[in-house]
Design a protein around this motif. Structure first.
Motif, PDB file in Angstrom:
ATOM      1  N   PHE A 103       0.644  -1.347  -0.111  1.00  0.00           N
ATOM      2  CA  PHE A 103      -0.001   0.096  -0.001  1.00  0.00           C
ATOM      3  C   PHE A 103       1.117   1.420  -0.009  1.00  0.00           C
ATOM      4  O   PHE A 103       0.790   2.284  -0.545  1.00  0.00           O
ATOM      5  CB  PHE A 103      -0.845  -0.033   1.125  1.00  0.00           C
ATOM      6  N   TRP A 104       1.804   1.339   0.651  1.00  0.00           N
ATOM      7  CA  TRP A 104       2.613   2.442   1.039  1.00  0.00           C
ATOM      8  C   TRP A 104       3.255   2.876  -0.551  1.00  0.00           C
ATOM      9  O   TRP A 104       3.556   3.946  -0.863  1.00  0.00           O
ATOM     10  CB  TRP A 104       3.893   2.392   2.013  1.00  0.00           C
ATOM     11  N   GLN A 105       3.685   1.711  -1.381  1.00  0.00           N
ATOM     12  CA  GLN A 105       4.195   1.933  -2.666  1.00  0.00           C
ATOM     13  C   GLN A 105       3.183   2.808  -3.558  1.00  0.00           C
ATOM     14  O   GLN A 105       3.416   3.757  -4.290  1.00  0.00           O
ATOM     15  CB  GLN A 105       4.758   0.829  -3.124  1.00  0.00           C
ATOM     16  N   LEU A 106       1.945   2.126  -3.276  1.00  0.00           N
ATOM     17  CA  LEU A 106       0.730   2.852  -4.249  1.00  0.00           C
ATOM     18  C   LEU A 106       0.587   4.371  -3.685  1.00  0.00           C
ATOM     19  O   LEU A 106       0.601   5.215  -4.623  1.00  0.00           O
ATOM     20  CB  LEU A 106      -0.301   1.853  -3.773  1.00  0.00           C
ATOM     21  N   GLU A 107       0.557   4.518  -2.597  1.00  0.00           N
ATOM     22  CA  GLU A 107       0.487   5.866  -2.121  1.00  0.00           C
ATOM     23  C   GLU A 107       1.672   6.850  -2.454  1.00  0.00           C
ATOM     24  O   GLU A 107       1.608   7.968  -2.894  1.00  0.00           O
ATOM     25  CB  GLU A 107       0.221   5.860  -0.473  1.00  0.00           C
ATOM     26  N   ALA A 108       3.013   6.250  -2.399  1.00  0.00           N
ATOM     27  CA  ALA A 108       4.059   7.065  -2.743  1.00  0.00           C
ATOM     28  C   ALA A 108       4.132   7.194  -3.894  1.00  0.00           C
ATOM     29  O   ALA A 108       4.397   8.373  -4.668  1.00  0.00           O
ATOM     30  CB  ALA A 108       5.490   6.361  -2.511  1.00  0.00           C
ATOM     31  N   ILE A 109       3.708   6.440  -5.169  1.00  0.00           N
ATOM     32  CA  ILE A 109       3.732   6.553  -6.760  1.00  0.00           C
ATOM     33  C   ILE A 109       2.535   7.611  -6.860  1.00  0.00           C
ATOM     34  O   ILE A 109       2.972   8.646  -7.781  1.00  0.00           O
ATOM     35  CB  ILE A 109       3.387   5.340  -7.271  1.00  0.00           C
ATOM     36  N   ALA A 110       1.446   7.701  -6.126  1.00  0.00           N
ATOM     37  CA  ALA A 110       0.616   8.460  -6.430  1.00  0.00           C
ATOM     38  C   ALA A 110       0.766  10.126  -5.922  1.00  0.00           C
ATOM     39  O   ALA A 110       0.356  10.959  -6.625  1.00  0.00           O
ATOM     40  CB  ALA A 110      -0.785   7.981  -5.737  1.00  0.00           C
ATOM     41  N   ALA A 111       1.784  10.051  -5.122  1.00  0.00           N
ATOM     42  CA  ALA A 111       2.116  11.393  -4.208  1.00  0.00           C
ATOM     43  C   ALA A 111       3.182  11.798  -5.045  1.00  0.00           C
ATOM     44  O   ALA A 111       3.737  12.876  -4.728  1.00  0.00           O
ATOM     45  CB  ALA A 111       2.089  11.228  -2.987  1.00  0.00           C
ATOM     46  N   SER A 112       3.940  11.164  -5.994  1.00  0.00           N
ATOM     47  CA  SER A 112       5.162  11.530  -6.484  1.00  0.00           C
ATOM     48  C   SER A 112       5.385  12.762  -7.572  1.00  0.00           C
ATOM     49  O   SER A 112       6.349  13.206  -7.844  1.00  0.00           O
ATOM     50  CB  SER A 112       5.796  10.208  -7.430  1.00  0.00           C
ATOM     51  N   GLY A 113       3.914  13.034  -8.019  1.00  0.00           N
ATOM     52  CA  GLY A 113       4.033  14.209  -8.909  1.00  0.00           C
ATOM     53  C   GLY A 113       4.617  13.995 -10.177  1.00  0.00           C
ATOM     54  O   GLY A 113       4.832  15.053 -10.792  1.00  0.00           O
ATOM     55  N   ALA A 114       4.569  13.007 -10.673  1.00  0.00           N
ATOM     56  CA  ALA A 114       5.046  12.566 -12.140  1.00  0.00           C
ATOM     57  C   ALA A 114       4.335  13.313 -13.053  1.00  0.00           C
ATOM     58  O   ALA A 114       3.156  13.289 -13.008  1.00  0.00           O
ATOM     59  CB  ALA A 114       5.243  11.175 -12.224  1.00  0.00           C
ATOM     60  N   ALA A 115       5.080  13.965 -13.992  1.00  0.00           N
ATOM     61  CA  ALA A 115       4.507  14.649 -15.097  1.00  0.00           C
ATOM     62  C   ALA A 115       3.858  13.497 -16.222  1.00  0.00           C
ATOM     63  O   ALA A 115       2.763  13.680 -16.711  1.00  0.00           O
ATOM     64  CB  ALA A 115       5.490  15.078 -16.066  1.00  0.00           C
ATOM     65  N   ARG A 116       4.603  12.163 -16.159  1.00  0.00           N
ATOM     66  CA  ARG A 116       3.929  11.299 -16.976  1.00  0.00           C
ATOM     67  C   ARG A 116       3.188  10.300 -16.122  1.00  0.00           C
ATOM     68  O   ARG A 116       3.880   9.763 -14.983  1.00  0.00           O
ATOM     69  CB  ARG A 116       5.073  10.430 -17.833  1.00  0.00           C
ATOM     70  N   THR A 117       2.017   9.790 -16.399  1.00  0.00           N
ATOM     71  CA  THR A 117       1.447   8.709 -15.551  1.00  0.00           C
ATOM     72  C   THR A 117       2.111   7.605 -15.298  1.00  0.00           C
ATOM     73  O   THR A 117       2.407   6.863 -16.359  1.00  0.00           O
ATOM     74  CB  THR A 117      -0.095   8.589 -16.055  1.00  0.00           C
ATOM     75  N   PRO A 118       2.337   7.177 -14.000  1.00  0.00           N
ATOM     76  CA  PRO A 118       3.126   5.839 -13.778  1.00  0.00           C
ATOM     77  C   PRO A 118       2.324   4.723 -14.176  1.00  0.00           C
ATOM     78  O   PRO A 118       1.198   4.615 -13.814  1.00  0.00           O
ATOM     79  CB  PRO A 118       3.398   6.105 -12.274  1.00  0.00           C
ATOM     80  N   ARG A 119       2.919   3.871 -14.804  1.00  0.00           N
ATOM     81  CA  ARG A 119       2.144   2.569 -15.208  1.00  0.00           C
ATOM     82  C   ARG A 119       2.871   1.493 -13.981  1.00  0.00           C
ATOM     83  O   ARG A 119       3.929   1.234 -13.764  1.00  0.00           O
ATOM     84  CB  ARG A 119       2.787   2.139 -16.493  1.00  0.00           C
ATOM     85  N   VAL A 120       1.571   0.733 -13.526  1.00  0.00           N
ATOM     86  CA  VAL A 120       1.791  -0.080 -12.275  1.00  0.00           C
ATOM     87  C   VAL A 120       1.621  -1.400 -12.688  1.00  0.00           C
ATOM     88  O   VAL A 120       0.423  -1.689 -13.358  1.00  0.00           O
ATOM     89  CB  VAL A 120       1.344   0.413 -10.867  1.00  0.00           C
ATOM     90  N   HIS A 121       2.122  -2.391 -11.973  1.00  0.00           N
ATOM     91  CA  HIS A 121       1.776  -3.883 -12.240  1.00  0.00           C
ATOM     92  C   HIS A 121       1.676  -4.247 -10.593  1.00  0.00           C
ATOM     93  O   HIS A 121       2.367  -4.201  -9.673  1.00  0.00           O
ATOM     94  CB  HIS A 121       3.016  -4.543 -12.542  1.00  0.00           C
ATOM     95  N   LEU A 122       0.295  -4.787 -10.387  1.00  0.00           N
ATOM     96  CA  LEU A 122      -0.162  -5.188  -9.148  1.00  0.00           C
ATOM     97  C   LEU A 122       0.176  -6.477  -8.816  1.00  0.00           C
ATOM     98  O   LEU A 122      -0.153  -7.392  -9.575  1.00  0.00           O
ATOM     99  CB  LEU A 122      -1.589  -4.748  -8.791  1.00  0.00           C
ATOM    100  N   LYS A 123       0.898  -6.738  -7.571  1.00  0.00           N
ATOM    101  CA  LYS A 123       1.499  -8.134  -7.194  1.00  0.00           C
ATOM    102  C   LYS A 123       0.483  -8.600  -6.117  1.00  0.00           C
ATOM    103  O   LYS A 123       0.402  -7.978  -5.093  1.00  0.00           O
ATOM    104  CB  LYS A 123       3.027  -7.997  -6.714  1.00  0.00           C
TER     105      LYS A 123
END
Length: 350
Positions: A103-123
């Motif tokens: 969960f913390w990785q999800l939240e950190a990715i969402a909060a990263s402010g990335a200009a390009r939308t991060p693509r994620v693979h759920l494990k």
């Protein structure tokens, strides 16, 4: 050559990739190049993989993926080992897909402010217990990822997991759990581009786990993922050869310029040997910088500078990395990956 050197046969890697691609039965082929391509040289192996038709690479850390993008690699890249200091925005900008396990990785990715939308693979954890959402919380994990996707913070593109490779039946059970988790996620609204579960062992022995993509690691380097079958049994060719010169020879003993400071096993069992100038020489003692071997009685004339093969493909009577793994009560992955950075690598194609 004053100390140990490792030579990598890139054609052997090409051969192994082509052989394993045939077993992948049409699934996309991701080559795992973690840990400097299992010690074989990241950039050299990636170039070889591209020439052999590899469609994507698994890089473990996102920094390695960013490095490959900077070097001009354009195929999909996947990174799945993240720490608190991982720069998720930089990874997204470099178009490195992110394996998400907590969960913390999800939240950190969402909060990263990335200009390009991060693509994620759920494990999902299917029993190996090496990361991934626990099954009781999988639905909650997927729901949170989809919520963040609806806010434009990330894009859910895949589901994945690892197999334990402890037994055929255990892996079949894990594959069934994975399929059930995927169906549950889809019922919640997830739309996956990719499903991936199997690694080297599954590519060879478990077509039920191939899904859309297979992640091939150690087998591509010519080391068997099995304890009961060698690379030779599988038609694979070991790609790395470790050489070192004799430092001194006297009284029936020779000291070889390689030790556990270079990454070889510090306490192999009594069957361990090296090949010194064509002669099989049992290992007497492994030190940090040199190894003492016993010279056979017919090994006359061996002196400082004479060549020694520590391991290779076995074609000159030397042991393989797999055999060193047996002597050290470990796996072949550790033998090649464990070579330290002070061992220079050279590369060739036959």
């Amino acid at each position: 050559m004053s100390r140990a050197t490792a030579h990598v046969d890139l054609e052997a890697i090409s051969h192994n990739i082509r052989a394993l691609q045939k077993l992948a039965c049409g699934s996309q082929f991701m080559l795992a190049v973690k840990s400097n391509a299992y010690g074989h040289g990241l950039h050299e192996v990636v170039r070889t993989g591209l020439e052999a038709g590899v469609s994507s690479f698994g890089v473990l850390e996102s920094t390695a993926g960013i490095d490959l993008r900077a070097a001009g690699v354009e195929v999909p890249l996947f990174a799945w080992m993240h720490g608190q200091d991982t720069d998720f925005a930089a990874a997204a900008e470099a178009r490195v897909d992110l394996g998400v396990q907590t969960f913390w990785q999800l939240e950190a990715i969402a909060a990263s402010g990335a200009a390009r939308t991060p693509r994620v693979h759920l494990k999902i954890d299917t029993g190996l217990h090496r990361g991934g959402a626990d099954q009781p919380r999988w639905a909650e994990f997927v729901t949170e990822a989809l919520r963040l996707q609806s806010l434009g913070k990330l894009e859910v593109v895949a589901a994945w997991s690892h197999l334990s490779d402890t037994s055929h039946s255990a892996d079949l059970a894990s594959a069934a759990l994975f399929e059930a988790a995927v169906e549950e996620a889809r019922s919640l609204g997830a739309e996956f581009e990719l499903l991936h579960l199997g690694a080297s062992a599954a590519v060879i022995d478990l077509p039920e786990a191939h899904f859309d993509l297979v992640r091939v690691g150690i087998a591509a380097y010519g080391i068997s993922p099995f304890g009961d079958r060698s690379a030779a049994d599988l038609g694979l060719r070991p790609a790395m050869q470790l050489r070192a010169p004799v430092l001194d020879a006297r009284h029936g003993l020779a000291s070889i310029a390689v030790g556990f400071g270079d990454g070889i096993q510090s306490d192999p069992d009594s069957g361990a040997y090296m090949v010194v100038d064509g002669h099989v020489a049992p290992v007497v003692e492994v030190g940090v910088d040199e190894t003492v071997v016993a010279l056979p009685s017919d090994a006359d004339g061996i002196s400082a500078g004479a060549p020694c093969l520590v391991f290779g493909d076995g074609s000159q009577g030397e042991a393989t990395a797999e055999q060193w793994a047996v002597w050290g009560d470990t796996v072949g992955d550790e033998i090649v990956t464990g070579l330290t950075s002070r061992v220079p690598r050279s590369f060739s194609r036959r």
